[in-house]
Design a protein around this motif. Sequence first.
Motif: not given
Length: 266
Positions: A3-7, A23-24, A29-32, A69-71
């Motif tokens: 997780e990255n708190t500042t994406p 999110r290096p 990748a785009f999570d919500e 893809l994991a999400e």
Amino acid sequence: MGENTTPLDVRDADRVRTLTLARPEALNAFDEALYDALTIALHEASDDPTVAVVLLTGQGRAFSTGTDLAEMAERITNPDFVPGEHGFLGLIDALSGFDKPLVLAINGLGLGIGTTVIGFADLVFKSEDARLKCPFTSLGVAPEAASSYLLPRLVGRQNAAWVLLSSEWISAAEAHEMGLVWRLCAPDDLLRVATEHATRLARLPISSLRAVKRTMVEPLARQIAEARERENQCFADLMGGPANSEALAAFAEGRPADFTGLPDGA
């Protein structure tokens, strides 16, 4: 994925707002959370009278590797999954409606939305070592982001057919030759060159920049909306189906997907 708190990193200079996907560790990748952050940032940039141009780029070795893809797998399998406020569709709404120049600096790998976002951009700069891919068929799903309409307009029917059907990598040279990107840059020069061009645009009146963009994109609005509706229906029909399930299982297990044993028509 971590997780990255500042994406999303947001910086302003000379009336250019630079948005950097941050999110290096997940290859951007785009999570919500990132879908929501970029959607909000585009709305804010549109409303901010001090911003004339937006420049979008990524941290690390990827521009964006598309949907996380994991999400995606969790979304399919977990009935308690909580989607974001805006999500993928909200981001495409924001891109489609963004009324100021949008400049891309594609610094590395671009998959899925990391490629289809090009359809909504006004100028695209790309690193000479960056590669692009639309992996929809290899994931057992359908095109997205009106790419089935916008890519043929950009690169012609057959180039678009190869990009969308094959799920194969497109090199920087190929992307430039077919007109998918405007300029290629040495990796170390990419952000400087893209920023210089964005800054040159940003010196001009915002009212005129908006007028030019409106006259260019407004005639396409209906076709974009119709393409999105077709794509969304196909995507909904295919997501969680046999091919998509095999693709996600293969991803989770670290093996190539095998679609040869699927039911007829899958």
